[in-house]
Design an enzyme around this catalytic site. Sequence first.
Site, PDB file in Angstrom:
ATOM      1  N   HIS A  94      -2.991 -12.732 -28.213  1.00  0.00           N
ATOM      2  CA  HIS A  94      -1.549 -13.069 -28.224  1.00  0.00           C
ATOM      3  C   HIS A  94      -0.884 -12.583 -26.929  1.00  0.00           C
ATOM      4  O   HIS A  94      -1.383 -11.672 -26.245  1.00  0.00           O
ATOM      5  CB  HIS A  94      -0.877 -12.407 -29.424  1.00  0.00           C
ATOM      6  CG  HIS A  94      -0.975 -10.907 -29.428  1.00  0.00           C
ATOM      7  ND1 HIS A  94      -0.160 -10.094 -28.657  1.00  0.00           N
ATOM      8  CD2 HIS A  94      -1.818 -10.076 -30.067  1.00  0.00           C
ATOM      9  CE1 HIS A  94      -0.494  -8.835 -28.852  1.00  0.00           C
ATOM     10  NE2 HIS A  94      -1.495  -8.786 -29.676  1.00  0.00           N
ATOM     11  N   ARG A 143       2.770 -12.500 -33.997  1.00  0.00           N
ATOM     12  CA  ARG A 143       2.570 -12.556 -32.553  1.00  0.00           C
ATOM     13  C   ARG A 143       1.408 -13.491 -32.172  1.00  0.00           C
ATOM     14  O   ARG A 143       1.448 -14.201 -31.173  1.00  0.00           O
ATOM     15  CB  ARG A 143       2.365 -11.170 -31.964  1.00  0.00           C
ATOM     16  CG  ARG A 143       1.227 -10.336 -32.540  1.00  0.00           C
ATOM     17  CD  ARG A 143       1.343  -8.900 -32.054  1.00  0.00           C
ATOM     18  NE  ARG A 143       0.250  -8.000 -32.378  1.00  0.00           N
ATOM     19  CZ  ARG A 143       0.179  -7.257 -33.486  1.00  0.00           C
ATOM     20  NH1 ARG A 143       1.130  -7.354 -34.402  1.00  0.00           N
ATOM     21  NH2 ARG A 143      -0.839  -6.439 -33.697  1.00  0.00           N
ATOM     22  N   GLU A 197      -5.217  -7.717 -36.160  1.00  0.00           N
ATOM     23  CA  GLU A 197      -5.595  -6.608 -35.283  1.00  0.00           C
ATOM     24  C   GLU A 197      -6.187  -5.479 -36.136  1.00  0.00           C
ATOM     25  O   GLU A 197      -5.909  -5.401 -37.345  1.00  0.00           O
ATOM     26  CB  GLU A 197      -4.344  -6.129 -34.528  1.00  0.00           C
ATOM     27  CG  GLU A 197      -4.567  -4.971 -33.578  1.00  0.00           C
ATOM     28  CD  GLU A 197      -5.701  -5.217 -32.572  1.00  0.00           C
ATOM     29  OE1 GLU A 197      -5.418  -5.286 -31.374  1.00  0.00           O
ATOM     30  OE2 GLU A 197      -6.876  -5.353 -32.995  1.00  0.00           O
ATOM     31  N   HIS A 267      -6.174 -10.992 -31.663  1.00  0.00           N
ATOM     32  CA  HIS A 267      -5.711  -9.701 -31.116  1.00  0.00           C
ATOM     33  C   HIS A 267      -6.774  -9.033 -30.238  1.00  0.00           C
ATOM     34  O   HIS A 267      -7.960  -9.407 -30.315  1.00  0.00           O
ATOM     35  CB  HIS A 267      -5.337  -8.788 -32.283  1.00  0.00           C
ATOM     36  CG  HIS A 267      -4.310  -9.399 -33.172  1.00  0.00           C
ATOM     37  ND1 HIS A 267      -2.956  -9.162 -33.062  1.00  0.00           N
ATOM     38  CD2 HIS A 267      -4.444 -10.314 -34.166  1.00  0.00           C
ATOM     39  CE1 HIS A 267      -2.298  -9.880 -33.946  1.00  0.00           C
ATOM     40  NE2 HIS A 267      -3.164 -10.602 -34.621  1.00  0.00           N
TER      41      HIS A 267
HETATM   42  O1  2PG Z   1      -1.781  -1.218 -30.386  1.00  0.00           O
HETATM   43  C1  2PG Z   1      -2.583  -2.129 -30.697  1.00  0.00           C
HETATM   44  O2  2PG Z   1      -2.547  -2.810 -31.712  1.00  0.00           O
HETATM   45  C2  2PG Z   1      -3.703  -2.431 -29.731  1.00  0.00           C
HETATM   46  C3  2PG Z   1      -3.499  -3.748 -29.028  1.00  0.00           C
HETATM   47  O3  2PG Z   1      -2.206  -3.814 -28.478  1.00  0.00           O
HETATM   48  O4  2PG Z   1      -3.679  -1.426 -28.772  1.00  0.00           O
HETATM   49  P1  2PG Z   1      -5.005  -1.037 -27.981  1.00  0.00           P
HETATM   50  O5  2PG Z   1      -5.106  -2.060 -26.879  1.00  0.00           O
HETATM   51  O6  2PG Z   1      -4.731   0.326 -27.538  1.00  0.00           O
HETATM   52  O7  2PG Z   1      -6.156  -1.143 -28.941  1.00  0.00           O
END
Ligand code: 2PG
Length: 339
Positions: A94, A143, A197, A267
Site C-alpha cells: 500500500h 490502506r 499486515e 502490506h
Molecule cells: O508498522 C507496520 O505495520 C509495519 C509496516 O509499516 O512497520 P515495519 O515496516 O516496521 O514492519
Amino acid sequence: MAAGVYNQAIGAFQSHSLVNNFNHQQKFNNIGRLVVTKDFISSNCLSRKNFSVIQCIASQTSEVDTASSSSRSKTSARDTHTKSNEAALILVRHGESLWNEKNLFTGCVDVPLSKKGIDEAIEAGKRISSIPVDLIFTSALIRAQMTAMLAMTQHRRRKVPIIVHNESEQAREWSQIFGEDTRKHSIPVITAWQLNERMYGGLQGLNKLQTAERYGKEKVHEWRRSYSIPPPNGESLEMCAERAVAYFRDQIEPQLLSGKNIMISAHGNSLRSIIMYLDKLTSQEVISLELSTGIPMLYIFKEGRFIRRGSPIGPTEAGVYAYTRRLALYRQRLDDVLQ
Ligand SMILES: O=C(O)[C@@H](CO)OP(=O)(O)O
C-alpha cells in the site's frame, strides 16, 4: 503489429537491466520455481480432468481480452496454448499511510493513506496500466484497498474494480451485478484478512524511533525484520506467513494456474512472507528484504513457475513486454483500441 511489439520488447529486454524494487544486497535466485507436481494438483482437488477444463476456460477468457474478433482467427494454437499456462502477478505494498507518515507501528490498526500515499497509489497504477489484471486481492485493511482502487483508476483497460461482498447471504444477494456486458467490464476485488499486515501487538501505535531508544535498536530490528521472533504479544513473520502464504497457495495460485492475471495489494510484512515463498528465501535472507510503499513488483507465472521481473518503470517499458507473448499481445491490443 503484435509481433512488432513483441520483437521490439525482446530487443529492449536484452539491453535492459531490470530495476529491482528489493533494496537489499543478496543476489536473488532469478527464477522462483514452483513445480506443479501431481500432489499439488490433487491437494488442490484439481483432478487432471478438472485441471484441463480450467486451463481450457482460462485460454478462452484470456483470448477475450487480448485479441479483437478480427485478429482472434489469427491467434495461433501456440498462442492459445501459451496464454492458457501463463499469467501476470503484480504485488504492491500500500501507499504511505497516515501512521507511516508519523513513523508509528501500525500492524492491524486500520488507518487510511496519507496524501503522499494516494499519489504513490496513482503512480503505481500508471506503472502497471498496460499489464492485464483479471482479479484483485487485497487485505481487509483500508490502506491496501485504497491503493488497489486508486491504482486501477490509471489502467488503460478502464475496467471497474468492484469489491466482492460475501460476508453474508444477504450481502451476496444485495450486491449482485446484472448485465453480461457490465460484468465483463468489471474486475472482482476479493478482500482477505489473511493478507493483513502482521499484528504488531503491544507496539501498535508506538513511535518506532522512541521504541528503539527504549528497547535498543537491535531488539527492535529483530522484532521488525527477523523471521521467527515476534514483537511483544504480536505476530512473528513466520506466524504471518502461516496465514498469508497459506491463503496465497489455497486461493490465489489456483487462479494463476487457470490463467487469471492477478494483482495483490497488501502490506510490507504480509508481502515479505509471500515473496519469501515465491523466491524461496531463507529465514536469514528475508531479514534484509524491505519493500517500499506503492512500488508494484511483477512476477510471471509460467508453466507452474514464478519468474520475478522486478518493478515496471512505466506503462510503455518495452522490457516488461518481452517476458511473454501474452503481455505483448495485450499491450498491442490496448494500443490498437486506444489509438
Ligand atoms: O508498522 C507496520 O505495520 C509495519 C509496516 O509499516 O512497520 P515495519 O515496516 O516496521 O514492519
